[in-house]
Design an enzyme around this catalytic site. Structure first.
Site, mmCIF file in Angstrom:
data_model
loop_
_atom_site.group_PDB
_atom_site.id
_atom_site.type_symbol
_atom_site.label_atom_id
_atom_site.label_comp_id
_atom_site.label_asym_id
_atom_site.label_seq_id
_atom_site.Cartn_x
_atom_site.Cartn_y
_atom_site.Cartn_z
ATOM 1 N N GLY A 38 3.476 2.114 -1.490
ATOM 2 C CA GLY A 38 4.461 2.383 -2.148
ATOM 3 C C GLY A 38 5.937 3.000 -1.569
ATOM 4 O O GLY A 38 5.344 1.850 -0.292
ATOM 5 N N VAL B 44 0.783 -1.134 -0.361
ATOM 6 C CA VAL B 44 -0.424 0.104 -0.261
ATOM 7 C C VAL B 44 1.218 1.552 -0.038
ATOM 8 O O VAL B 44 1.868 1.270 0.927
ATOM 9 C CB VAL B 44 -0.859 -0.188 1.040
ATOM 10 C CG1 VAL B 44 -1.650 1.185 0.666
ATOM 11 C CG2 VAL B 44 -1.720 -1.223 1.490
ATOM 12 N N LYS C 263 -6.585 -2.038 -1.350
ATOM 13 C CA LYS C 263 -5.460 -1.766 -0.808
ATOM 14 C C LYS C 263 -6.450 -1.199 0.179
ATOM 15 O O LYS C 263 -5.981 -1.122 2.108
ATOM 16 C CB LYS C 263 -4.665 -0.397 -1.457
ATOM 17 C CG LYS C 263 -3.542 -0.389 -2.507
ATOM 18 C CD LYS C 263 -3.001 0.491 -3.150
ATOM 19 C CE LYS C 263 -2.491 -0.664 -4.271
ATOM 20 N NZ LYS C 263 -1.534 0.764 -4.892
ATOM 21 N N GLU D 30 -0.786 0.896 -16.660
ATOM 22 C CA GLU D 30 -1.294 -0.500 -17.532
ATOM 23 C C GLU D 30 -1.970 -0.083 -18.810
ATOM 24 O O GLU D 30 -2.405 0.861 -19.389
ATOM 25 C CB GLU D 30 -1.433 -2.014 -16.983
ATOM 26 C CG GLU D 30 -1.361 -2.213 -15.682
ATOM 27 C CD GLU D 30 0.200 -2.306 -15.421
ATOM 28 O OE1 GLU D 30 1.092 -2.947 -16.807
ATOM 29 O OE2 GLU D 30 0.865 -2.648 -14.600
#
Length: 449
Positions: free
Chosen positions: A158, A156, A228, A213
């Site tokens: 980074g 969660v 998260k 993405e």
């Protein structure tokens, strides 16, 4: 040349008063580390380990599909020649690596691999939020059964230490609410749109920069943030949630005009993840929401993450920093590696399964696009009044054609289910050219229904 000397420690004998020399303790062998995955985050972890040369840990194995291509990449130049590259997970299990770092993502085969690693006596560090959100309880039990650790500080936000902060720093408080921004991709898109850019253009830029993405569904539709939020609820509020039961709303419905209207209301728009425990029920939702410009959540731009925890005893605590990208995430992963290598053990408190609802009591922002004709506002007001929702304000910007006119109605606080019933009715009106957009408006003292 000076004579070589053996380091000794001097101890005084309690009986005779004489001293005697004791040999110094030998340095412990470094804990060996195996990486599963050499993508954006995996290569950044290898780079951080190589650059910092942390004592007590040594990267010895890298697993990846098509490993020859990865080994020949520029990212691999930082990797020592002694590191073993392999496409065989069984080779990782047979190795003397004490810590396996899982950075492949997804539920399968990651879950099976982690269970095999535990059985082989290896601790695991992972950044896999879907795995922890959906399979976490069983995996934690499996790790404990085999006397090893499962650590997931990078799952969660980074590089923002919200997980270790909540586990260690806030475990003495009783956290009742979590709210914030935990998806850097969506924050990048919405903060760019705040300046007037269109959604499709910014999404394409995010994909080109590697923030999103090729299939951005998990990010823009809220599934990444939902996982998260479930992890944070488990850690901070000791509440186990079914991720599929948490309400989500896509950010793709937000348009540039919504930011213009939000500004008139003293707000901006962010993808907000929020959860609040009321008795035995958890109110949880991930959605684009109007956020007052005075709120810390509104100050987060680009790929930054921000999480605000509200505690009964300690009040509000804000965690903020870069939540996306290889190096910020690698910082969290390497920190977990060091913690495991040095024997750190997290605080563990009982977790209970909680019922989940997406119901909140909050003011609402309704944006309509209509073929303008007399009586539209009256009809909308009637539909809202029928379900018990009161209009707070009406905004209409000039310069738009009458045959496709956007305007906004805000309501006084009402339940989510109440406004959804009204929107369902209003959407059927002949004048409506598209389904009305409904967003919650956060306030400083908003409470759940």
């Amino acid at each position: 040349m000076a004579a070589s000397r053996k380091k000794v420690t001097v101890r005084r004998s309690s009986s005779s008063g004489k001293t005697k020399a004791a040999p110094a303790k030998a340095l412990a062998a470094p804990v060996k580390v195996a990486l599963l995955g050499f993508g954006t985050v995996g290569s950044a972890v290898a780079r951080v380990l190589a650059a910092s040369k942390f004592p007590g840990v040594e990267l010895t194995h890298i697993f990846n599909r098509n490993v020859a291509r990865k080994r020949a990449s520029d990212a691999a130049k930082c990797v020592a020649d002694s590191v073993v590259w392999t496409e065989s997970f069984d080779e990782i299990l047979r190795s003397d690596a004490g810590i396996v770092v899982e950075l492949m993502g997804g539920l399968a085969p990651a879950e099976a691999w982690l269970r095999k690693a535990f059985a082989a006596g290896k601790s695991v560090v992972t950044a896999n939020k879907q795995l922890i959100a959906y399979k976490g309880p069983g995996l934690f039990r499996a790790a404990a059964k085999h006397g090893v650790q499962l650590v997931h500080g990078a799952a969660v936000a980074g590089g923002v230490p919200v997980i270790p902060g909540a586990l260690q720093g806030l475990s003495g408080d009783r956290i009742t609410r979590i709210s914030g921004i935990v998806n850097g991709t969506c924050n990048y898109i919405l903060s760019r749109m705040e300046s007037g850019a269109e959604y499709a253009t910014v999404l394409a830029d995010a994909q080109a920069l590697g923030y999103a993405e090729a299939d951005p569904t998990a990010d823009v539709d809220g599934y990444d943030a939902r996982a998260k939020l479930c992890i944070l609820s488990r850690i901070a509020m000791h509440a186990e949630l079914d991720p599929d039961a948490v309400a989500t709303q896509t950010i793709s419905v937000v348009e540039a005009i919504d930011f213009a209207y939000a500004k008139e209301l003293g707000c901006t728009i962010r993808q907000v993840s929020r959860a609040q425990l009321e008795g035995r029920v958890m109110h949880a939702r991930v959605a684009p929401m109007l956020v007052p410009q005075t709120s810390p959540i509104a100050w987060s731009h680009g790929t930054q993450n921000m999480v605000v925890t509200s505690g009964r005893h300690g009040g509000d605590v804000v965690f903020s920093g870069h939540g996306a990208g290889g190096e910020p995430t690698a910082v969290a992963v390497v920190s977990d590696i060091l913690a495991v290598a040095q024997g750190s053990v997290a605080v563990s408190l009982p977790v209970r399964r909680r019922q989940v609802t997406g119901e909140f009591m909050a003011p609402q922002y309704l944006r309509f696009v209509v073929d303008d004709k007399p009586g539209i506002v009256s009809a909308i007001a009637g539909a809202l009044a029928k379900v018990g929702a009161n209009i707070d304000s009406l905004l209409q910007r000039r310069g738009y054609p009458k045959h496709r006119l956007p305007f906004v109605v805000t309501t006084e606080p009402c339940l989510t289910s109440t406004i959804e019933r009204a929107v369902g009715s209003i959407a059927k009106m002949d004048c409506m050219l598209e389904r009305p957009l409904c967003l919650q408006i956060l306030t400083a003292d908003d409470k759940d229904g």
